[in-house]
Design a protein around this motif. Structure first.
Motif, PDB file in Angstrom:
ATOM      1  N   HIS A  21       0.834  -1.205   0.000  1.00 52.99           N
ATOM      2  CA  HIS A  21       0.000   0.000   0.000  1.00 52.99           C
ATOM      3  C   HIS A  21       0.871   1.260   0.000  1.00 52.99           C
ATOM      4  O   HIS A  21       0.585   2.221  -0.722  1.00 52.99           O
ATOM      5  CB  HIS A  21      -0.932  -0.005   1.210  1.00 52.99           C
ATOM      6  CG  HIS A  21      -1.750   1.235   1.350  1.00 52.99           C
ATOM      7  ND1 HIS A  21      -2.772   1.545   0.480  1.00 52.99           N
ATOM      8  CD2 HIS A  21      -1.685   2.264   2.233  1.00 52.99           C
ATOM      9  CE1 HIS A  21      -3.306   2.700   0.834  1.00 52.99           C
ATOM     10  NE2 HIS A  21      -2.662   3.160   1.893  1.00 52.99           N
ATOM     11  N   ARG A  22       1.956   1.262   0.799  1.00 47.58           N
ATOM     12  CA  ARG A  22       2.839   2.436   0.844  1.00 47.58           C
ATOM     13  C   ARG A  22       3.545   2.652  -0.490  1.00 47.58           C
ATOM     14  O   ARG A  22       3.687   3.788  -0.942  1.00 47.58           O
ATOM     15  CB  ARG A  22       3.864   2.282   1.956  1.00 47.58           C
ATOM     16  CG  ARG A  22       3.281   2.499   3.321  1.00 47.58           C
ATOM     17  CD  ARG A  22       4.330   2.399   4.387  1.00 47.58           C
ATOM     18  NE  ARG A  22       3.748   2.587   5.701  1.00 47.58           N
ATOM     19  CZ  ARG A  22       4.384   2.363   6.823  1.00 47.58           C
ATOM     20  NH1 ARG A  22       5.622   1.925   6.797  1.00 47.58           N
ATOM     21  NH2 ARG A  22       3.786   2.557   7.972  1.00 47.58           N
ATOM     22  N   LYS A  24       2.469   1.667  -3.448  1.00 43.06           N
ATOM     23  CA  LYS A  24       1.471   2.099  -4.424  1.00 43.06           C
ATOM     24  C   LYS A  24       1.144   3.571  -4.213  1.00 43.06           C
ATOM     25  O   LYS A  24       1.041   4.331  -5.173  1.00 43.06           O
ATOM     26  CB  LYS A  24       0.210   1.248  -4.308  1.00 43.06           C
ATOM     27  CG  LYS A  24      -0.839   1.588  -5.358  1.00 43.06           C
ATOM     28  CD  LYS A  24      -1.997   0.641  -5.283  1.00 43.06           C
ATOM     29  CE  LYS A  24      -3.075   0.877  -6.289  1.00 43.06           C
ATOM     30  NZ  LYS A  24      -3.183   2.143  -6.919  1.00 43.06           N
ATOM     31  N   ARG A  25       1.019   3.982  -2.964  1.00 39.99           N
ATOM     32  CA  ARG A  25       0.733   5.388  -2.675  1.00 39.99           C
ATOM     33  C   ARG A  25       1.911   6.268  -3.086  1.00 39.99           C
ATOM     34  O   ARG A  25       1.709   7.354  -3.636  1.00 39.99           O
ATOM     35  CB  ARG A  25       0.432   5.569  -1.191  1.00 39.99           C
ATOM     36  CG  ARG A  25       0.059   6.992  -0.822  1.00 39.99           C
ATOM     37  CD  ARG A  25      -0.900   7.001   0.319  1.00 39.99           C
ATOM     38  NE  ARG A  25      -1.162   8.334   0.789  1.00 39.99           N
ATOM     39  CZ  ARG A  25      -2.155   9.089   0.371  1.00 39.99           C
ATOM     40  NH1 ARG A  25      -2.985   8.624  -0.544  1.00 39.99           N
ATOM     41  NH2 ARG A  25      -2.348  10.294   0.852  1.00 39.99           N
ATOM     42  N   ASP A  28       1.808   6.358  -6.958  1.00 40.61           N
ATOM     43  CA  ASP A  28       0.683   7.187  -7.399  1.00 40.61           C
ATOM     44  C   ASP A  28       0.945   8.660  -7.115  1.00 40.61           C
ATOM     45  O   ASP A  28       0.615   9.523  -7.919  1.00 40.61           O
ATOM     46  CB  ASP A  28      -0.616   6.744  -6.719  1.00 40.61           C
ATOM     47  CG  ASP A  28      -1.106   5.405  -7.229  1.00 40.61           C
ATOM     48  OD1 ASP A  28      -0.636   4.965  -8.299  1.00 40.61           O
ATOM     49  OD2 ASP A  28      -1.943   4.786  -6.540  1.00 40.61           O
ATOM     50  N   TYR A 166      -2.874  14.230  -4.281  1.00 42.60           N
ATOM     51  CA  TYR A 166      -3.236  12.893  -4.730  1.00 42.60           C
ATOM     52  C   TYR A 166      -4.563  12.945  -5.468  1.00 42.60           C
ATOM     53  O   TYR A 166      -5.483  13.647  -5.061  1.00 42.60           O
ATOM     54  CB  TYR A 166      -3.324  11.936  -3.545  1.00 42.60           C
ATOM     55  CG  TYR A 166      -1.987  11.708  -2.884  1.00 42.60           C
ATOM     56  CD1 TYR A 166      -1.087  10.809  -3.420  1.00 42.60           C
ATOM     57  CD2 TYR A 166      -1.619  12.395  -1.741  1.00 42.60           C
ATOM     58  CE1 TYR A 166       0.145  10.597  -2.837  1.00 42.60           C
ATOM     59  CE2 TYR A 166      -0.394  12.192  -1.149  1.00 42.60           C
ATOM     60  CZ  TYR A 166       0.483  11.287  -1.700  1.00 42.60           C
ATOM     61  OH  TYR A 166       1.704  11.085  -1.118  1.00 42.60           O
ATOM     62  N   GLU A 179      -8.454  13.322  -4.630  1.00 39.18           N
ATOM     63  CA  GLU A 179      -8.984  12.130  -3.972  1.00 39.18           C
ATOM     64  C   GLU A 179      -9.928  12.463  -2.815  1.00 39.18           C
ATOM     65  O   GLU A 179     -10.680  11.609  -2.372  1.00 39.18           O
ATOM     66  CB  GLU A 179      -7.854  11.228  -3.492  1.00 39.18           C
ATOM     67  CG  GLU A 179      -7.143  11.686  -2.255  1.00 39.18           C
ATOM     68  CD  GLU A 179      -6.133  10.660  -1.759  1.00 39.18           C
ATOM     69  OE1 GLU A 179      -6.033   9.574  -2.350  1.00 39.18           O
ATOM     70  OE2 GLU A 179      -5.456  10.955  -0.772  1.00 39.18           O
TER      71      GLU A 179
END
Length: 199
Positions: A21-22, A24-25, A28, A166, A179
């Motif tokens: 998750h980190r 990917k964040r 992104d 984001y 987001e």
């Protein structure tokens, strides 16, 4: 009662999911940061501007701007530290930036030895495709982007004004929006699915 092996597996899965998750964040965030219009202009300006309005106070003909120093630092990192291991990993006989393909030979071409360097081929008048230089410039551009992204993170930690915004895609019009938006600014649809529930 769950065994220790199951607890260990769930803990490992949890750590892997958090790490995924980190990453990917982070990726992104880098994509959102890198493709903002102003950031692309800054990156191109850093790489290709010979002069910048902000200069280091220095006398004489060797005035250097902060942008030039920053760009030279990144290019030095790419050429001295990043490219030599890549040249070892990929089966090349020389540095990647020296790789080229001869499209048309020059007047003094020797069929037994060929051209050893790009400079030798250009001096002989050969038509060459210097793809190694292009790869070097692409890697350098990406590294400048990552360096700017790191500076943006440091700036965000120091101040509370976020540079990295984001984004996500709208479910309906598929355009990128912030987001945190509840409604799309392009098609004005609610992002929590109210239109679908009302139909």
């Amino acid at each position: 009662m769950p065994s220790d092996v199951e607890n260990g597996n769930s803990e490992t899965d949890s750590l892997l999911n958090r790490g995924r998750h980190r990453m990917k964040r982070f990726f992104d965030g880098f994509v959102d940061f890198a493709f903002q219009g102003n950031i692309l202009q800054i990156a191109f300006g850093l790489m290709y501007s010979p002069l910048s309005p902000i200069t280091i106070p220095r006398t004489g003909p060797n005035k250097r701007s902060i942008a030039n120093i920053f760009t030279d630092l990144i290019k030095s990192f790419v050429s001295a530290i990043l490219m030599p291991p890549l040249a070892i990993i990929f089966p090349v006989n020389k540095n990647i930036e020296e790789k080229f393909a001869v499209l048309r030979y020059g007047d003094n071409y020797n069929t037994t030895t060929g051209y050893n360097t790009l400079r030798q081929a250009l001096d002989d008048g050969a038509v060459v495709m210097a793809y190694g230089s292009f790869i070097y410039q692409v890697v350098s551009f990406v590294m400048v982007g990552f360096a700017l992204y790191g500076l943006a993170h440091v700036y965000t930690l120091v101040s509370h004004d976020p540079i990295i915004k984001y984004t996500k895609k709208c479910k309906y019009c598929r355009k990128r929006i912030n987001e945190k938006c509840l409604r799309c600014i392009n098609c004005t649809s609610w992002q929590d699915g109210r239109e679908e529930r009302n139909c």
